[in-house]
Design a protein around this motif. Sequence first.
Motif, PDB file in Angstrom:
ATOM      1  N   MET A 205      -6.003  17.174 -38.953  1.00 34.91           N
ATOM      2  CA  MET A 205      -5.053  16.438 -38.124  1.00 34.91           C
ATOM      3  C   MET A 205      -5.398  14.952 -38.155  1.00 34.91           C
ATOM      4  N   PHE A 206      -4.378  14.133 -37.978  1.00 27.50           N
ATOM      5  CA  PHE A 206      -4.522  12.691 -37.945  1.00 27.50           C
ATOM      6  C   PHE A 206      -3.727  12.201 -36.748  1.00 27.50           C
ATOM      7  N   VAL A 207      -4.348  11.399 -35.874  1.00 27.87           N
ATOM      8  CA  VAL A 207      -3.749  11.055 -34.586  1.00 27.87           C
ATOM      9  C   VAL A 207      -3.614   9.548 -34.435  1.00 27.87           C
ATOM     10  N   LEU A 208      -2.429   9.104 -34.037  1.00 21.48           N
ATOM     11  CA  LEU A 208      -2.167   7.701 -33.728  1.00 21.48           C
ATOM     12  C   LEU A 208      -1.766   7.606 -32.263  1.00 21.48           C
ATOM     13  N   VAL A 209      -2.326   6.620 -31.531  1.00 18.88           N
ATOM     14  CA  VAL A 209      -2.007   6.446 -30.116  1.00 18.88           C
ATOM     15  C   VAL A 209      -1.853   4.969 -29.795  1.00 18.88           C
ATOM     16  N   THR A 210      -1.235   4.680 -28.639  1.00 14.11           N
ATOM     17  CA  THR A 210      -1.247   3.321 -28.093  1.00 14.11           C
ATOM     18  C   THR A 210      -2.287   3.264 -26.987  1.00 14.11           C
ATOM     19  N   ASP A 211      -2.615   2.049 -26.528  1.00  7.71           N
ATOM     20  CA  ASP A 211      -3.735   1.915 -25.598  1.00  7.71           C
ATOM     21  C   ASP A 211      -3.459   2.538 -24.236  1.00  7.71           C
ATOM     22  N   GLY A 212      -2.194   2.797 -23.903  1.00  8.64           N
ATOM     23  CA  GLY A 212      -1.896   3.476 -22.652  1.00  8.64           C
ATOM     24  C   GLY A 212      -2.450   4.882 -22.587  1.00  8.64           C
ATOM     25  N   VAL A 213      -2.844   5.426 -23.741  1.00 15.31           N
ATOM     26  CA  VAL A 213      -3.420   6.776 -23.800  1.00 15.31           C
ATOM     27  C   VAL A 213      -4.923   6.746 -23.583  1.00 15.31           C
ATOM     28  N   VAL A 214      -5.577   5.653 -23.946  1.00  9.56           N
ATOM     29  CA  VAL A 214      -7.043   5.671 -24.031  1.00  9.56           C
ATOM     30  C   VAL A 214      -7.751   4.568 -23.252  1.00  9.56           C
ATOM     31  N   GLU A 215      -7.025   3.685 -22.583  1.00  7.07           N
ATOM     32  CA  GLU A 215      -7.699   2.564 -21.942  1.00  7.07           C
ATOM     33  C   GLU A 215      -7.003   2.174 -20.654  1.00  7.07           C
ATOM     34  N   ILE A 250      -0.919  13.199 -24.187  1.00  6.44           N
ATOM     35  CA  ILE A 250      -0.059  12.422 -23.284  1.00  6.44           C
ATOM     36  C   ILE A 250      -0.328  12.803 -21.839  1.00  6.44           C
ATOM     37  N   LYS A 251      -0.739  14.033 -21.609  1.00  4.23           N
ATOM     38  CA  LYS A 251      -1.131  14.445 -20.257  1.00  4.23           C
ATOM     39  C   LYS A 251      -2.388  13.705 -19.837  1.00  4.23           C
ATOM     40  N   VAL A 256      -5.874   7.362 -16.960  1.00  5.99           N
ATOM     41  CA  VAL A 256      -6.442   6.057 -17.315  1.00  5.99           C
ATOM     42  C   VAL A 256      -6.395   5.055 -16.167  1.00  5.99           C
ATOM     43  N   GLY A 257      -5.572   5.330 -15.154  1.00  5.38           N
ATOM     44  CA  GLY A 257      -5.603   4.503 -13.958  1.00  5.38           C
ATOM     45  C   GLY A 257      -4.650   3.338 -13.922  1.00  5.38           C
ATOM     46  N   HIS A 258      -3.625   3.317 -14.779  1.00  8.22           N
ATOM     47  CA  HIS A 258      -2.628   2.256 -14.706  1.00  8.22           C
ATOM     48  C   HIS A 258      -1.272   2.827 -15.095  1.00  8.22           C
ATOM     49  N   ASP A 259      -0.244   1.979 -15.051  1.00  2.34           N
ATOM     50  CA  ASP A 259       1.120   2.454 -15.291  1.00  2.34           C
ATOM     51  C   ASP A 259       1.672   1.950 -16.613  1.00  2.34           C
ATOM     52  N   ASP A 260       0.805   1.789 -17.616  1.00  2.00           N
ATOM     53  CA  ASP A 260       1.247   1.322 -18.931  1.00  2.00           C
ATOM     54  C   ASP A 260       1.994   2.431 -19.665  1.00  2.00           C
ATOM     55  N   ASP A 261       2.831   2.024 -20.627  1.00  2.79           N
ATOM     56  CA  ASP A 261       3.468   3.005 -21.499  1.00  2.79           C
ATOM     57  C   ASP A 261       2.405   3.729 -22.315  1.00  2.79           C
ATOM     58  N   ALA A 262       2.774   4.889 -22.850  1.00  2.61           N
ATOM     59  CA  ALA A 262       1.845   5.637 -23.696  1.00  2.61           C
ATOM     60  C   ALA A 262       2.646   6.331 -24.789  1.00  2.61           C
TER      61      ALA A 262
END
Length: 276
Positions: A205-215, A250-251, A256-262
């Motif tokens: 598997m190969f995974v791409l995310v935006t920072d709303g998922v990990v920070e 996405i769950k 992460v503690g903020h309301d950023d997009d993910a």
Amino acid sequence: MSRTGTTDDGDELLTRLGALTAQARAQAEMQRSRVELAIALQRGMLPRDLPVARRLHLAVRYAPAYQGLNVGGDWYDAFTLGDGRIGLSIGDVQGHNIEAAAFMGQVRAGLRALASVTSEPGEVLARTNELLLSLGSDLFATCTFIRLDPCAGVLESARAGHLPCVWATADGKSGVTVDEGGPPLGIQAGVSYPVTRYELTTGGMFVLVTDGVVEGPCLRLEEGLDQVKRLAGIAAAAGMDVDALAAALIKGAEQVGHDDDAAVLVVGFDGPEAQP
């Protein structure tokens, strides 16, 4: 003693309070409408269908910033290129307003259009960067663009200031990609974006995310990427489908503690096509 003055002052105060309340409600309603418009704009620009190829599996998830009055400019995209390979992109526009959402649409459309001219990932990002600079906007975007060969399971990736990707193999190993990358799109003219080649293994598997998922305030970037690595390794070793992993990631963005997009994009591979 007369109480007329006191009564008049009280009536005037109530009138002012009523006017201020009405004004605040009108401003809140206008901001709410802007957020709803931005979310609708974002969703309308995300692809409705994903490319289909034998032995290849794609899954995506997107969660807009529903809390508060901010909305960002995260996106993902997946589309078939002219030579049968697949273009993948994910990114994040600086800012949290309707302008960021609109700029996101320009970036995504620019990537698609330029990928139809040259699908080489570094060239796609370089040309998109020059296009955005010509628009004269103060905004910029981070982005990863990948050209994927679904028959061989080969990915060619270029990054513009975006987060690294995560890989996982069927034996449970996982890690974060290491490549040079380049600056975000829309900041500096004449830059180049190095291309790194990866090979998917059977069951990988190969995974791409935006920072709303990990920070966020409750999660450091390194910890967030470690969580993605752990989940990807478990999913690959257990033979889980890509949709299950995307849903789990996405769950996890809720922590992460903020309301950023993910945004999340997961690639799964059954193995290369057998040679005749």
